[in-house]
Design an enzyme around this catalytic site. Structure first.
Site, PDB file in Angstrom:
ATOM      1  N   SER A  89     -19.515   9.565  18.732  1.00 11.12           N
ATOM      2  CA  SER A  89     -18.490  10.590  18.513  1.00 11.12           C
ATOM      3  C   SER A  89     -17.051  10.096  18.605  1.00 11.12           C
ATOM      4  O   SER A  89     -16.119  10.882  18.409  1.00 11.12           O
ATOM      5  CB  SER A  89     -18.691  11.750  19.494  1.00 11.12           C
TER       6      SER A  89
ATOM      7  N   LYS B 194     -14.941  11.047  15.702  1.00  7.85           N
ATOM      8  CA  LYS B 194     -14.214  12.312  15.527  1.00  7.85           C
ATOM      9  C   LYS B 194     -12.698  12.133  15.574  1.00  7.85           C
ATOM     10  O   LYS B 194     -11.951  12.991  15.088  1.00  7.85           O
ATOM     11  CB  LYS B 194     -14.679  13.331  16.564  1.00  7.85           C
TER      12      LYS B 194
ATOM     13  N   SER C 136     -16.611  17.649  21.763  1.00  6.61           N
ATOM     14  CA  SER C 136     -17.436  16.800  20.899  1.00  6.61           C
ATOM     15  C   SER C 136     -18.489  17.625  20.161  1.00  6.61           C
ATOM     16  O   SER C 136     -19.645  17.203  20.019  1.00  6.61           O
ATOM     17  CB  SER C 136     -18.103  15.688  21.711  1.00  6.61           C
TER      18      SER C 136
ATOM     19  N   LYS D 251     -11.495  10.325  24.197  1.00  8.15           N
ATOM     20  CA  LYS D 251     -12.679  10.705  23.412  1.00  8.15           C
ATOM     21  C   LYS D 251     -13.897   9.975  23.959  1.00  8.15           C
ATOM     22  O   LYS D 251     -13.837   8.785  24.248  1.00  8.15           O
ATOM     23  CB  LYS D 251     -12.505  10.363  21.926  1.00  8.15           C
TER      24      LYS D 251
END
Length: 302
Positions: A82, A85, A139, A244
Protein backbone atom coordinates in the site's frame (compact mmCIF):
# COMPACT_ATOMS: atom_id res chain seq x y z
CA UNK A 1 76.15 -6.77 -12.01
CA UNK A 2 73.97 -9.77 -11.12
CA UNK A 3 72.92 -7.94 -7.97
CA UNK A 4 71.77 -4.97 -10.12
CA UNK A 5 69.66 -7.27 -12.33
CA UNK A 6 68.00 -8.78 -9.24
CA UNK A 7 67.10 -5.31 -7.90
CA UNK A 8 65.68 -4.29 -11.27
CA UNK A 9 63.53 -7.40 -11.45
CA UNK A 10 62.25 -6.79 -7.91
CA UNK A 11 61.26 -3.23 -8.84
CA UNK A 12 59.51 -4.38 -12.02
CA UNK A 13 57.70 -7.16 -10.15
CA UNK A 14 56.56 -4.74 -7.41
CA UNK A 15 55.20 -2.32 -9.99
CA UNK A 16 53.29 -5.11 -11.70
CA UNK A 17 51.74 -6.18 -8.40
CA UNK A 18 50.67 -2.59 -7.64
CA UNK A 19 49.19 -2.26 -11.12
CA UNK A 20 47.19 -5.45 -10.66
CA UNK A 21 45.98 -4.28 -7.25
CA UNK A 22 44.91 -0.96 -8.75
CA UNK A 23 43.08 -2.76 -11.54
CA UNK A 24 41.28 -5.06 -9.07
CA UNK A 25 40.33 -2.09 -6.93
CA UNK A 26 38.86 -0.37 -9.98
CA UNK A 27 36.90 -3.48 -10.89
CA UNK A 28 35.39 -3.71 -7.39
CA UNK A 29 34.34 -0.06 -7.55
CA UNK A 30 32.70 -0.59 -10.91
CA UNK A 31 30.38 -3.17 -9.34
CA UNK A 32 29.03 -0.68 -6.81
CA UNK A 33 25.36 0.09 -7.60
CA UNK A 34 25.01 3.50 -9.23
CA UNK A 35 22.85 6.11 -7.53
CA UNK A 36 20.24 8.08 -9.42
CA UNK A 37 21.60 10.96 -11.47
CA UNK A 38 20.30 13.76 -9.26
CA UNK A 39 21.70 12.10 -6.15
CA UNK A 40 25.06 10.89 -7.41
CA UNK A 41 26.76 13.13 -4.84
CA UNK A 42 25.25 11.21 -1.93
CA UNK A 43 27.76 9.18 0.02
CA UNK A 44 26.44 5.63 0.33
CA UNK A 45 26.78 4.26 3.85
CA UNK A 46 25.99 0.97 5.48
CA UNK A 47 23.89 0.38 8.56
CA UNK A 48 26.01 1.55 11.54
CA UNK A 49 27.26 -1.29 13.73
CA UNK A 50 25.40 0.05 16.76
CA UNK A 51 22.09 0.19 14.86
CA UNK A 52 20.35 -3.14 14.30
CA UNK A 53 17.43 -3.05 11.86
CA UNK A 54 15.20 -6.06 11.36
CA UNK A 55 13.50 -4.81 8.20
CA UNK A 56 14.99 -6.47 5.11
CA UNK A 57 15.53 -3.11 3.35
CA UNK A 58 15.98 0.37 4.75
CA UNK A 59 16.94 3.88 3.70
CA UNK A 60 17.25 6.96 5.93
CA UNK A 61 18.11 10.29 4.36
CA UNK A 62 18.44 13.90 5.46
CA UNK A 63 15.65 15.47 3.42
CA UNK A 64 17.31 18.87 3.37
CA UNK A 65 20.81 17.88 2.24
CA UNK A 66 20.17 14.53 0.51
CA UNK A 67 22.77 12.85 2.75
CA UNK A 68 22.19 9.14 3.20
CA UNK A 69 22.39 8.34 6.91
CA UNK A 70 21.51 4.64 6.87
CA UNK A 71 21.04 2.07 4.15
CA UNK A 72 20.38 -1.65 4.14
CA UNK A 73 19.74 -3.53 0.89
CA UNK A 74 18.47 -0.22 -0.47
CA UNK A 75 18.51 -1.29 -4.13
CA UNK A 76 16.70 -4.60 -3.68
CA UNK A 77 13.54 -4.71 -5.80
CA UNK A 78 10.46 -5.93 -3.94
CA UNK A 79 6.68 -5.50 -3.72
CA UNK A 80 5.66 -2.30 -1.94
CA UNK A 81 2.02 -3.06 -1.06
CA UNK A 82 0.00 0.00 0.00
CA UNK A 83 2.95 2.39 -0.20
CA UNK A 84 1.58 2.48 -3.77
CA UNK A 85 -1.25 4.70 -2.55
CA UNK A 86 1.13 7.68 -2.30
CA UNK A 87 1.53 7.51 -6.09
CA UNK A 88 -2.23 7.02 -6.48
CA UNK A 89 -2.80 10.22 -4.51
CA UNK A 90 -0.27 12.23 -6.50
CA UNK A 91 -1.83 11.20 -9.82
CA UNK A 92 -5.33 12.09 -8.61
CA UNK A 93 -4.19 15.49 -7.36
CA UNK A 94 -2.13 16.21 -10.49
CA UNK A 95 -5.30 15.74 -12.56
CA UNK A 96 -7.12 18.40 -10.52
CA UNK A 97 -10.09 16.10 -10.14
CA UNK A 98 -13.11 17.43 -8.24
CA UNK A 99 -12.65 16.23 -4.67
CA UNK A 100 -16.23 17.19 -3.79
CA UNK A 101 -17.70 14.99 -6.50
CA UNK A 102 -19.55 11.92 -5.22
CA UNK A 103 -18.30 8.51 -6.32
CA UNK A 104 -19.77 5.08 -5.62
CA UNK A 105 -18.06 1.87 -4.54
CA UNK A 106 -18.99 -0.84 -7.06
CA UNK A 107 -18.34 -4.58 -7.30
CA UNK A 108 -15.29 -3.90 -9.49
CA UNK A 109 -13.64 -2.23 -6.49
CA UNK A 110 -13.86 -5.37 -4.35
CA UNK A 111 -10.56 -7.21 -3.82
CA UNK A 112 -11.03 -10.65 -5.35
CA UNK A 113 -7.28 -11.43 -5.31
CA UNK A 114 -6.55 -11.35 -1.57
CA UNK A 115 -10.09 -10.82 -0.25
CA UNK A 116 -8.86 -7.99 1.98
CA UNK A 117 -11.36 -6.56 4.41
CA UNK A 118 -13.19 -3.32 3.79
CA UNK A 119 -15.74 -1.32 5.72
CA UNK A 120 -17.07 0.22 2.52
CA UNK A 121 -19.77 -2.08 1.13
CA UNK A 122 -20.75 -2.00 -2.52
CA UNK A 123 -23.03 0.98 -3.29
CA UNK A 124 -21.38 3.15 -0.62
CA UNK A 125 -21.33 6.75 -1.82
CA UNK A 126 -18.63 9.15 -0.66
CA UNK A 127 -16.81 12.17 -2.01
CA UNK A 128 -13.62 11.71 -3.97
CA UNK A 129 -11.86 13.69 -1.22
CA UNK A 130 -13.05 11.27 1.45
CA UNK A 131 -12.05 8.33 -0.74
CA UNK A 132 -8.56 9.83 -0.94
CA UNK A 133 -8.49 10.40 2.81
CA UNK A 134 -9.42 6.78 3.55
CA UNK A 135 -6.93 5.44 1.01
CA UNK A 136 -4.07 7.38 2.59
CA UNK A 137 -4.96 7.33 6.29
CA UNK A 138 -6.71 3.98 6.70
CA UNK A 139 -5.22 2.28 3.60
CA UNK A 140 -8.72 1.51 2.28
CA UNK A 141 -8.32 -0.60 -0.85
CA UNK A 142 -11.80 -0.12 -2.25
CA UNK A 143 -11.57 3.65 -2.07
CA UNK A 144 -8.12 3.59 -3.73
CA UNK A 145 -9.42 1.38 -6.53
CA UNK A 146 -12.45 3.63 -7.01
CA UNK A 147 -10.11 6.62 -7.39
CA UNK A 148 -8.31 4.87 -10.23
CA UNK A 149 -11.48 3.53 -11.83
CA UNK A 150 -13.14 6.99 -11.95
CA UNK A 151 -10.06 8.65 -13.46
CA UNK A 152 -10.66 10.17 -16.93
CA UNK A 153 -10.08 7.31 -19.37
CA UNK A 154 -10.57 4.63 -16.75
CA UNK A 155 -8.31 2.34 -14.72
CA UNK A 156 -5.89 1.48 -17.53
CA UNK A 157 -5.24 5.15 -18.22
CA UNK A 158 -4.76 5.76 -14.50
CA UNK A 159 -2.13 3.01 -14.17
CA UNK A 160 -0.30 4.39 -17.21
CA UNK A 161 -0.34 7.83 -15.52
CA UNK A 162 1.11 6.29 -12.34
CA UNK A 163 4.05 4.82 -14.24
CA UNK A 164 4.54 8.03 -16.21
CA UNK A 165 4.66 9.94 -12.91
CA UNK A 166 7.23 7.48 -11.58
CA UNK A 167 9.41 8.02 -14.65
CA UNK A 168 9.11 11.79 -14.34
CA UNK A 169 10.41 11.54 -10.78
CA UNK A 170 13.37 9.42 -11.89
CA UNK A 171 12.07 6.30 -10.17
CA UNK A 172 13.76 3.90 -12.56
CA UNK A 173 13.31 0.91 -10.24
CA UNK A 174 9.57 1.43 -9.75
CA UNK A 175 6.79 -0.34 -11.66
CA UNK A 176 3.09 -0.18 -10.78
CA UNK A 177 0.20 -2.39 -11.85
CA UNK A 178 -2.72 -1.24 -9.71
CA UNK A 179 -3.68 1.76 -7.53
CA UNK A 180 -4.09 -0.16 -4.27
CA UNK A 181 -0.88 -2.14 -3.81
CA UNK A 182 -2.75 -5.45 -3.74
CA UNK A 183 -0.75 -6.63 -6.76
CA UNK A 184 2.70 -8.04 -6.01
CA UNK A 185 3.68 -6.56 -9.37
CA UNK A 186 3.88 -3.13 -7.74
CA UNK A 187 7.62 -3.08 -7.09
CA UNK A 188 10.28 -0.59 -6.11
CA UNK A 189 13.39 -0.20 -3.95
CA UNK A 190 13.96 1.58 -0.65
CA UNK A 191 16.12 4.15 -2.45
CA UNK A 192 13.39 4.85 -5.04
CA UNK A 193 10.70 5.09 -2.38
CA UNK A 194 12.63 7.83 -0.59
CA UNK A 195 12.25 9.86 -3.80
CA UNK A 196 8.54 9.02 -3.90
CA UNK A 197 8.04 10.13 -0.30
CA UNK A 198 9.98 13.33 -0.94
CA UNK A 199 7.77 14.09 -3.96
CA UNK A 200 4.55 13.29 -2.08
CA UNK A 201 5.62 15.62 0.73
CA UNK A 202 5.20 18.53 -1.70
CA UNK A 203 1.41 17.96 -1.64
CA UNK A 204 -0.14 19.61 1.45
CA UNK A 205 -3.24 17.41 1.23
CA UNK A 206 -1.15 14.22 1.26
CA UNK A 207 0.72 15.49 4.32
CA UNK A 208 -2.59 16.28 6.00
CA UNK A 209 -4.42 13.05 5.13
CA UNK A 210 -1.54 10.70 5.95
CA UNK A 211 -0.98 12.17 9.40
CA UNK A 212 -4.56 12.39 10.67
CA UNK A 213 -5.13 10.13 13.64
CA UNK A 214 -8.74 9.35 12.75
CA UNK A 215 -11.67 10.38 10.59
CA UNK A 216 -15.43 10.00 10.67
CA UNK A 217 -17.16 9.44 7.34
CA UNK A 218 -20.91 9.88 6.84
CA UNK A 219 -22.30 7.63 4.13
CA UNK A 220 -26.07 7.76 3.86
CA UNK A 221 -27.44 6.66 7.19
CA UNK A 222 -24.14 5.16 8.27
CA UNK A 223 -21.38 6.89 10.22
CA UNK A 224 -18.02 5.15 10.06
CA UNK A 225 -14.91 5.89 12.15
CA UNK A 226 -11.49 5.10 10.66
CA UNK A 227 -8.04 5.24 12.26
CA UNK A 228 -4.52 5.76 10.95
CA UNK A 229 -2.70 2.53 10.18
CA UNK A 230 0.58 3.95 11.55
CA UNK A 231 0.59 3.68 15.33
CA UNK A 232 3.49 6.15 15.59
CA UNK A 233 1.15 8.95 14.48
CA UNK A 234 -0.38 8.83 17.96
CA UNK A 235 2.97 8.98 19.75
CA UNK A 236 3.93 12.38 21.27
CA UNK A 237 7.58 11.38 20.81
CA UNK A 238 7.32 11.65 17.03
CA UNK A 239 6.95 14.66 14.72
CA UNK A 240 5.68 13.05 11.53
CA UNK A 241 5.00 15.10 8.41
CA UNK A 242 3.95 12.24 6.10
CA UNK A 243 3.25 8.58 6.68
CA UNK A 244 2.18 5.43 4.86
CA UNK A 245 2.11 1.77 5.81
CA UNK A 246 1.75 -1.29 3.61
CA UNK A 247 1.35 -5.04 3.86
CA UNK A 248 0.83 -8.04 1.63
CA UNK A 249 2.46 -11.43 2.15
CA UNK A 250 5.04 -10.88 -0.62
CA UNK A 251 6.03 -7.42 0.66
CA UNK A 252 6.07 -8.03 4.38
CA UNK A 253 5.21 -5.07 6.59
CA UNK A 254 6.37 -1.73 5.22
CA UNK A 255 6.55 1.81 6.54
CA UNK A 256 7.62 5.10 4.97
CA UNK A 257 7.68 8.45 6.74
CA UNK A 258 8.88 12.01 6.63
CA UNK A 259 9.68 13.09 10.17
CA UNK A 260 11.78 15.49 12.20
CA UNK A 261 14.35 13.53 14.17
CA UNK A 262 17.26 15.05 16.10
CA UNK A 263 16.36 18.46 14.63
CA UNK A 264 16.67 17.13 11.07
CA UNK A 265 13.94 16.48 8.49
CA UNK A 266 14.46 12.89 7.44
CA UNK A 267 12.97 10.40 4.99
CA UNK A 268 12.60 6.92 6.46
CA UNK A 269 11.87 3.83 4.36
CA UNK A 270 11.49 0.39 5.96
CA UNK A 271 10.50 -2.59 3.80
CA UNK A 272 9.75 -6.27 4.32
CA UNK A 273 9.63 -6.39 8.11
CA UNK A 274 8.35 -9.63 9.62
CA UNK A 275 6.02 -9.28 12.59
CA UNK A 276 3.41 -6.58 13.20
CA UNK A 277 5.62 -4.39 15.40
CA UNK A 278 9.03 -4.80 13.75
CA UNK A 279 8.79 -1.77 11.43
CA UNK A 280 7.80 0.46 14.35
CA UNK A 281 10.63 -0.96 16.44
CA UNK A 282 13.07 -0.20 13.61
CA UNK A 283 11.75 3.36 13.31
CA UNK A 284 12.22 3.89 17.05
CA UNK A 285 15.72 2.42 16.90
CA UNK A 286 16.62 4.83 14.08
CA UNK A 287 15.27 7.72 16.14
CA UNK A 288 17.23 6.69 19.23
CA UNK A 289 20.40 6.20 17.19
CA UNK A 290 20.10 9.62 15.56
CA UNK A 291 19.37 11.36 18.85
CA UNK A 292 22.28 9.53 20.49
CA UNK A 293 24.64 10.52 17.67
CA UNK A 294 23.54 14.13 17.99
CA UNK A 295 24.17 14.08 21.75
CA UNK A 296 27.69 12.72 21.17
CA UNK A 297 28.43 15.46 18.61
CA UNK A 298 27.19 18.17 20.96
CA UNK A 299 29.29 16.74 23.80
CA UNK A 300 32.43 16.87 21.66
CA UNK A 301 31.68 20.45 20.65
CA UNK A 302 31.26 21.41 24.27
Amino acid sequence: MAHRYVVAWVILLSGAILAVQGFVGFSDASRTPATHGNYSHVKVVRTPRNLVLRSASAWVEDQRTGECLVQKQADALQPIASITKLMTAMVVLDANMNLQESITIVSEDVDTLRHSRSRLPVNTRLTRGNALLLALMASENRSAHALGRTYPGGLGTFIAAMNAKARSLGLVETHLEDPTGISSGNISSARDLARMVDAAYNYPLIRDFTTREEAVIHSGRRTLAFHNTNRLIRSPRWQIGLSKTGFIDEAGRCLVMQAHVANRPVLIVLLDAQGKLTRYGDANRIKQWMEGSQAVRQKHRG
